[in-house]
Design a protein around this motif. Structure first.
Motif, PDB file in Angstrom:
ATOM      1  N   CYS A 235       0.875  -1.177   0.000  1.00 50.93           N
ATOM      2  CA  CYS A 235       0.000   0.000   0.000  1.00 50.93           C
ATOM      3  C   CYS A 235       0.911   1.225   0.000  1.00 50.93           C
ATOM      4  O   CYS A 235       1.386   1.651   1.042  1.00 50.93           O
ATOM      5  N   GLU A 236       1.201   1.726  -1.180  1.00 50.86           N
ATOM      6  CA  GLU A 236       2.060   2.915  -1.318  1.00 50.86           C
ATOM      7  C   GLU A 236       1.138   4.139  -1.266  1.00 50.86           C
ATOM      8  O   GLU A 236       0.393   4.421  -2.198  1.00 50.86           O
ATOM      9  N   GLY A 237       1.172   4.788  -0.095  1.00 51.77           N
ATOM     10  CA  GLY A 237       0.258   5.908   0.129  1.00 51.77           C
ATOM     11  C   GLY A 237      -0.854   5.502   1.076  1.00 51.77           C
ATOM     12  O   GLY A 237      -2.036   5.695   0.796  1.00 51.77           O
TER      13      GLY A 237
ATOM     14  N   PHE B  53      15.757   4.107   5.130  1.00 52.71           N
ATOM     15  CA  PHE B  53      16.206   5.482   5.313  1.00 52.71           C
ATOM     16  C   PHE B  53      15.472   6.356   4.305  1.00 52.71           C
ATOM     17  O   PHE B  53      14.631   5.891   3.558  1.00 52.71           O
ATOM     18  N   TYR B  54      15.904   7.587   4.263  1.00 51.08           N
ATOM     19  CA  TYR B  54      15.373   8.502   3.245  1.00 51.08           C
ATOM     20  C   TYR B  54      16.315   8.531   2.046  1.00 51.08           C
ATOM     21  O   TYR B  54      17.450   8.060   2.119  1.00 51.08           O
ATOM     22  N   MET B  55      15.810   9.086   0.954  1.00 51.08           N
ATOM     23  CA  MET B  55      16.619   9.164  -0.260  1.00 51.08           C
ATOM     24  C   MET B  55      16.306  10.476  -0.987  1.00 51.08           C
ATOM     25  O   MET B  55      15.131  10.814  -1.180  1.00 51.08           O
TER      26      MET B  55
ATOM     27  N   ASP C  22       5.215  17.603  -0.082  1.00 50.61           N
ATOM     28  CA  ASP C  22       4.897  18.788   0.723  1.00 50.61           C
ATOM     29  C   ASP C  22       5.447  18.600   2.143  1.00 50.61           C
ATOM     30  O   ASP C  22       4.747  18.144   3.049  1.00 50.61           O
ATOM     31  N   ARG C  23       6.718  18.907   2.295  1.00 46.71           N
ATOM     32  CA  ARG C  23       7.394  18.759   3.586  1.00 46.71           C
ATOM     33  C   ARG C  23       8.226  20.009   3.849  1.00 46.71           C
ATOM     34  O   ARG C  23       8.755  20.617   2.912  1.00 46.71           O
ATOM     35  N   SER C  24       8.411  20.318   5.134  1.00 50.63           N
ATOM     36  CA  SER C  24       9.166  21.533   5.473  1.00 50.63           C
ATOM     37  C   SER C  24      10.606  21.457   4.958  1.00 50.63           C
ATOM     38  O   SER C  24      11.211  22.482   4.651  1.00 50.63           O
TER      39      SER C  24
ATOM     40  N   ASP D 255       1.779  12.541  -0.231  1.00 51.14           N
ATOM     41  CA  ASP D 255       2.362  11.191  -0.186  1.00 51.14           C
ATOM     42  C   ASP D 255       2.415  10.639  -1.609  1.00 51.14           C
ATOM     43  O   ASP D 255       1.780  11.176  -2.511  1.00 51.14           O
ATOM     44  N   GLY D 256       3.125   9.513  -1.760  1.00 53.64           N
ATOM     45  CA  GLY D 256       3.064   8.788  -3.037  1.00 53.64           C
ATOM     46  C   GLY D 256       4.062   9.232  -4.081  1.00 53.64           C
ATOM     47  O   GLY D 256       3.698   9.563  -5.210  1.00 53.64           O
ATOM     48  N   ASP D 257       5.369   9.181  -3.734  1.00 47.41           N
ATOM     49  CA  ASP D 257       6.336   9.651  -4.735  1.00 47.41           C
ATOM     50  C   ASP D 257       6.745   8.593  -5.756  1.00 47.41           C
ATOM     51  O   ASP D 257       7.421   8.903  -6.734  1.00 47.41           O
TER      52      ASP D 257
HETATM   53  O1  LIG Z   1       4.266   8.792   0.640  1.00 49.66           O
HETATM   54  C1  LIG Z   1       4.888   7.806   0.901  1.00 49.66           C
HETATM   55  C2  LIG Z   1       4.403   6.964   1.994  1.00 49.66           C
HETATM   56  O2  LIG Z   1       4.488   5.580   1.736  1.00 49.66           O
HETATM   57  P1  LIG Z   1       3.694   4.511   2.640  1.00 49.66           P
HETATM   58  O3  LIG Z   1       4.272   4.590   4.016  1.00 49.66           O
HETATM   59  O4  LIG Z   1       4.035   3.240   1.948  1.00 49.66           O
HETATM   60  O5  LIG Z   1       2.264   4.840   2.597  1.00 49.66           O
HETATM   61  C3  LIG Z   1       6.090   7.494   0.105  1.00 49.66           C
HETATM   62  O6  LIG Z   1       5.799   7.683  -1.246  1.00 49.66           O
HETATM   63  C4  LIG Z   1       7.286   8.419   0.417  1.00 49.66           C
HETATM   64  O7  LIG Z   1       8.380   8.090  -0.381  1.00 49.66           O
HETATM   65  C5  LIG Z   1       7.871   8.313   1.782  1.00 49.66           C
HETATM   66  O8  LIG Z   1       7.475   7.173   2.449  1.00 49.66           O
HETATM   67  C6  LIG Z   1       7.737   9.561   2.556  1.00 49.66           C
HETATM   68  O9  LIG Z   1       8.458  10.605   1.985  1.00 49.66           O
HETATM   69  C7  LIG Z   1       8.223   9.415   3.955  1.00 49.66           C
HETATM   70  O10 LIG Z   1       8.520  10.691   4.372  1.00 49.66           O
HETATM   71  P2  LIG Z   1       7.872  11.440   5.589  1.00 49.66           P
HETATM   72  O11 LIG Z   1       6.387  11.339   5.499  1.00 49.66           O
HETATM   73  O12 LIG Z   1       8.337  12.842   5.418  1.00 49.66           O
HETATM   74  O13 LIG Z   1       8.408  10.795   6.811  1.00 49.66           O
END
Ligand SMILES: O=C(COP(=O)(O)O)[C@@H](O)[C@H](O)[C@H](O)[C@H](O)COP(=O)(O)O
Ligand code: MN
Ligand code: MN
Length: 345
Positions: free
Chosen positions: A99-101, A130-132, A175-177, A198-200
């Motif tokens: 579930c992406e998003g 981690f992050y990327m 949309d993040r600070s 969400d959802g990159d």
């Molecule tokens: O939006 C996302 C969430 O994925 P999921 O947890 O599977 O629903 C992903 O597309 C993002 O790549 C990523 O998980 C998100 O940037 C995490 O960052 P943050 O919300 O700033 O901690």
């Protein structure tokens, strides 16, 4: 790799998407995730394959997960010896995001999907949770843009490669600070910004398709999603680069471990000796054969979401294969009981 696998994995993402879509708009992100994980696992365990999960999810926010190292496929079942000879089968690695998003599903918003990527053993980068930092761009800009260049420079390059003005370009940014300065720079350069909550993965892959009105993805998202995006972009010939982000101060969410030092130690343990390395799509998904499959949960740029009707559901999926050099959109009607009608659209 068996060509029929490309067909079977469509059903894996379809089943996960249908299960999750039942929880659309109910405000329960963990349940929407959990049912997708279970559906994906159940369908994967019916496939005649010897699979291993190399990218699951859950570490980051304790989501239910198809855990890293989990073996999947019919040969892993308890009575498998009676009908299965694992030695006949190629070992494959699987990256999943059932579930992406999850937030998008829980709050009834667009852009969520069930997604996975497959390659031979060792063919997908086992990214830590981690992050990327990511840069995705259309095929015409492949290897012309560079994650080490500024957003302004990359926009000029994309504009030249696509023969379009910078003003016509749309860049997706989460949309993040942490992206405040990036967003300001893109706007100052003249391009337009589409902010997503969400959802990159969907945003990255959309760059490869003309007509989506998405010309680049810039900024920092999750690393596992980066590998999955790279698998699709490698097959599609699109540009994708990723660089691990291990310093919590850059991300500003505090979800990647206590400190930069402990994260660096973890990377070293994993055998990642150059933590600042920039990986391209071909390095993140280096296997000879790469398959990618996604099915829309809620409506998105590339796919419709799941549409339920009496006695069934209709799904739209995308299956991309480096083997058959194809990107196939699959439209499926699923019948669960005697339906009153079949939904055409
Ligand atoms: O939006 C996302 C969430 O994925 P999921 O947890 O599977 O629903 C992903 O597309 C993002 O790549 C990523 O998980 C998100 O940037 C995490 O960052 P943050 O919300 O700033 O901690
Ligand atoms: Mn995700
Ligand atoms: Mn997920």
């Amino acid at each position: 790799m068996d060509a029929t696998l490309g067909l079977e994995i469509i059903e894996v993402v379809e089943q996960a998407a249908i299960a999750s879509a039942k929880w659309m708009g109910k405000g329960e992100k963990d349940t929407a995730d959990e049912v997708a994980v279970e559906a994906m696992r159940e369908r994967m365990n019916k496939i005649y394959m010897r699979g291993r999960i190399v990218i699951g999810e859950g570490e980051r926010d304790d989501a239910p997960m198809l855990y890293i190292g989990e073996e999947v496929g019919i040969c892993t079942q308890a009575d498998a010896k009676t009908y299965c000879n694992p030695d006949e089968l190629v070992e494959i690695d699987i990256a999943v995001d059932p579930c992406e998003g999850t937030n998008l599903v829980a709050y009834g918003q667009n852009g969520s999907m069930a997604v996975l990527a497959i390659s031979e053993k060792g063919g997908l980068f086992a990214a830590p949770d981690f992050y990327m930092k990511k840069l995705a761009a259309p095929p015409a800009a492949k290897n012309h843009v560079d994650i080490n260049k500024s957003a302004t420079e990359n926009l000029k390059i994309i504009s030249d490669c696509l023969d379009r003005s910078i003003e016509e370009l749309v860049v997706v940014v989460m949309d993040r600070s942490r992206h405040k300065d990036l967003i300001a720079e893109i706007r100052a350069a003249g391009a337009r910004v589409r902010l997503i909550s969400d959802g990159d993965v969907s945003a990255a892959i959309s760059c490869a398709f003309a007509g989506t009105s998405i010309h680049a993805l810039m900024g920092i998202g999750a690393a596992p999603e980066g590998v999955i995006s790279a698998a699709a972009m490698r097959c599609l010939g699109g540009h994708f680069q990723g660089q691990l982000i291990y310093d919590p101060a850059i991300v500003k969410t505090g979800l990647i471990g206590e400190s930069k030092e402990s994260n660096l130690a973890r990377l070293e343990e994993m055998g990642i000796t150059d933590p600042d390395r920039v990986y391209n799509a071909e390095e993140l998904a280096c296997g000879e054969t790469v398959l990618f499959a996604a099915c829309g949960i809620t409506p998105g740029t590339l796919m419709e979401g799941v549409r339920f009707f009496h006695g069934g559901a209709r799904t739209q999926s995308l299956v991309i294969s480096s083997q058959s050099k194809s990107a196939r959109f699959v439209d499926t009607i699923h019948l669960s009981e005697a339906p009153k009608y079949l939904q055409l659209k």
